[in-house]
Design a protein around this motif. Structure first.
Motif, mmCIF file in Angstrom:
data_model
loop_
_atom_site.group_PDB
_atom_site.id
_atom_site.type_symbol
_atom_site.label_atom_id
_atom_site.label_comp_id
_atom_site.label_asym_id
_atom_site.label_seq_id
_atom_site.Cartn_x
_atom_site.Cartn_y
_atom_site.Cartn_z
ATOM 1 N N LEU A 314 0.808 -1.148 0.102
ATOM 2 C CA LEU A 314 -0.070 0.168 0.105
ATOM 3 C C LEU A 314 1.085 1.379 -0.019
ATOM 4 C CD1 LEU A 314 -2.671 -1.136 2.425
ATOM 5 C CD2 LEU A 314 -2.686 -1.163 0.224
ATOM 6 N N ALA A 315 1.984 1.237 0.532
ATOM 7 C CA ALA A 315 2.967 2.330 0.543
ATOM 8 C C ALA A 315 3.401 2.821 -0.547
ATOM 9 C CB ALA A 315 4.165 2.206 1.566
ATOM 10 N N LYS A 316 3.556 1.463 -1.654
ATOM 11 C CA LYS A 316 3.775 1.852 -3.094
ATOM 12 C C LYS A 316 2.950 2.154 -3.868
ATOM 13 C CE LYS A 316 8.052 0.612 -1.921
ATOM 14 N NZ LYS A 316 9.328 1.522 -1.835
ATOM 15 N N MET A 317 1.764 1.403 -3.948
ATOM 16 C CA MET A 317 0.633 1.582 -4.552
ATOM 17 C C MET A 317 0.043 3.032 -4.770
ATOM 18 S SD MET A 317 -1.448 -1.860 -4.753
ATOM 19 C CE MET A 317 -2.612 -1.359 -6.157
ATOM 20 N N VAL A 318 -0.309 3.568 -3.407
ATOM 21 C CA VAL A 318 -0.923 4.746 -3.077
ATOM 22 C C VAL A 318 0.287 5.758 -2.980
ATOM 23 C CG1 VAL A 318 -2.439 6.212 -1.775
ATOM 24 C CG2 VAL A 318 -2.751 3.628 -2.162
ATOM 25 N N ILE A 319 0.356 6.756 -3.743
ATOM 26 C CA ILE A 319 1.466 7.801 -3.791
ATOM 27 C C ILE A 319 0.906 9.224 -3.152
ATOM 28 C CG2 ILE A 319 3.163 8.936 -5.102
ATOM 29 C CD1 ILE A 319 2.942 6.907 -7.233
ATOM 30 N N PRO A 320 1.540 9.560 -2.031
ATOM 31 C CA PRO A 320 0.962 10.802 -1.441
ATOM 32 C C PRO A 320 0.733 11.995 -2.469
ATOM 33 C CG PRO A 320 2.325 9.795 0.128
ATOM 34 C CD PRO A 320 2.315 8.977 -1.031
#
Length: 388
Positions: A314-320
């Motif tokens: 999730l830290a990779k798929m979703v980019i702030p």
């Protein structure tokens, strides 16, 4: 190309079954596909299947017959837990047919399969030659016996070199690949290929977003739904919840008479899509290592941003501030702060983030791109087998 696809159904349908059916249907458009499936059973039959887990001669003979009848160029194995078992890999290898196997979870290195136990990430098995800690804790169904038997089944075949007979393991992400490479499974990096999941293009025009956030998924501990509810109760943030699972009764109890949270239960996909395209953002509060959540892909396809936990893939798929935001799922203040930050963004910024989500879908998660990657993997293992 002639392809034999092998899959073991769990007792209850899950995401792995969806991926299996997706790929079968897509492959059949241009290739000759034979499917061989196994079904986990309950009662005495299920007990016999489970006891046969390490060396299931019946399953091995079935796959040998399927190979003889279909004469495949490649065999693609999905789930092998537990009615088929790892011995079918050796059965395929004895026929000198190249083998591809998709690792939908982490069962190869831990009987938990999810690297999750009692509300937290569980990685002890990565550093143990035999997952004794997982066994002692009973990480599989809170059963020491079940955990031990699954651990033994994979440990035996690890010692026999069974998993080295797989030409290529398909993993869903670079993150999953890194986890396997850190473990004691001792497989070379070249044996792994990254190919994510995909969803069909809903072909629905983007529209103005509503005020409500949305949660879609299994109502279970690892999905973080209860902490999410507790964080949002009594706030100004509206939440719609879709799904079913072991925590359903608790979800119903916690959301009863809560004006800003509505539980819709299990709904068909077309209903969920209508709510998802209208959503302010999709919330994914998982506290486990996810594989590749289909809900995120569906959200991207509909230009709906995602606000997720910052764990694993999730830290990779979703980019702030590109496709969404992150929060710490264990901290109520972090969850609220992320939603407050999202609400404070200008509407033009949110629209731009929604457009980025759609671009991510087009660039990475379409059926065409996914199947192109899969066919390339097949061709590569076939070519390498002929040359060896």
């Amino acid at each position: 190309m002639r392809i034999l696809v092998v899959h073991n159904y769990y007792q209850h349908q899950g995401g792995e079954d969806m991926v299996f059916h997706q790929e079968i249907n897509a492959l059949r458009q241009d290739h000759e596909v034979t499917e061989l499936t196994f079904q986990n059973k309950t009662g005495f039959s299920g007990l016999l299947q489970f006891l046969s887990y390490p060396f299931n001669l019946i399953a091995s003979n079935r796959i040998k017959r399927a190979i003889k009848d279909s004469r495949p160029d490649v065999v693609h194995i999905h789930n092998i837990h537990y009615a088929s078992g790892p011995m079918i890999i050796s059965a395929v290898n004895s026929s000198r047919i190249p083998i591809v196997m998709t690792l939908h979870n982490y069962r190869l290195i831990c009987p938990s399969a999810t690297l999750f136990y009692k509300n937290s990430i569980f990685t002890n098995s990565l550093t143990e030659n035999f997952p004794w800690t997982a066994v002692k804790l009973g990480v599989l169904d809170n059963s020491v016996l079940k955990s031990f038997w699954v651990a033994c089944s994979y440990w035996i075949h690890k010692k026999l070199g069974t998993f080295h007979k797989i030409n290529t393991f398909i993993v869903l992400s670079d993150f999953a690949k890194s986890v396997f490479l850190k473990s004691k499974i001792n497989l070379p990096s070249d044996n792994f290929a990254v190919k994510g999941n995909y969803v069909a293009d809903p072909q629905m025009s983007p529209q103005a977003k509503g005020e409500s956030f949305i949660f879609i998924g299994r109502l279970a501990e690892e999905k973080g739904i209860l902490p999410l509810i507790e964080a949002l109760k009594g706030t100004s943030h509206f939440l719609k919840i879709f799904g079913a699972g072991p925590q359903q009764h608790e979800v119903e109890r916690l959301t009863a008479d809560v004006p800003n949270i509505t539980y819709f239960g299990f709904q068909e996909n077309d209903v969920i899509q209508q709510h998802l395209i209208d959503a302010n953002a999709l919330l994914v509060p998982s506290i486990c290592y996810e594989g590749m959540p289909m809900t995120i892909l569906e959200s991207f396809a509909l230009s709906t941003p995602v606000i997720s936990s910052n764990i694993g893939i999730l830290a990779k798929m979703v980019i702030p501030l590109y496709t969404g935001l992150h929060f710490d799922p264990f901290e109520k203040r972090s969850i609220i702060a992320s939603l407050d930050q999202w609400q404070s963004l200008d509407s033009s910024v949110k629209s731009s983030i929604g457009a980025n989500c759609r671009k991510e879908y087009i660039d990475k998660y379409t059926p065409t791109r996914n199947m192109s990657t899969l066919i390339a993997i097949y061709k590569n293992v076939i070519l390498n087998t002929k040359q060896s």
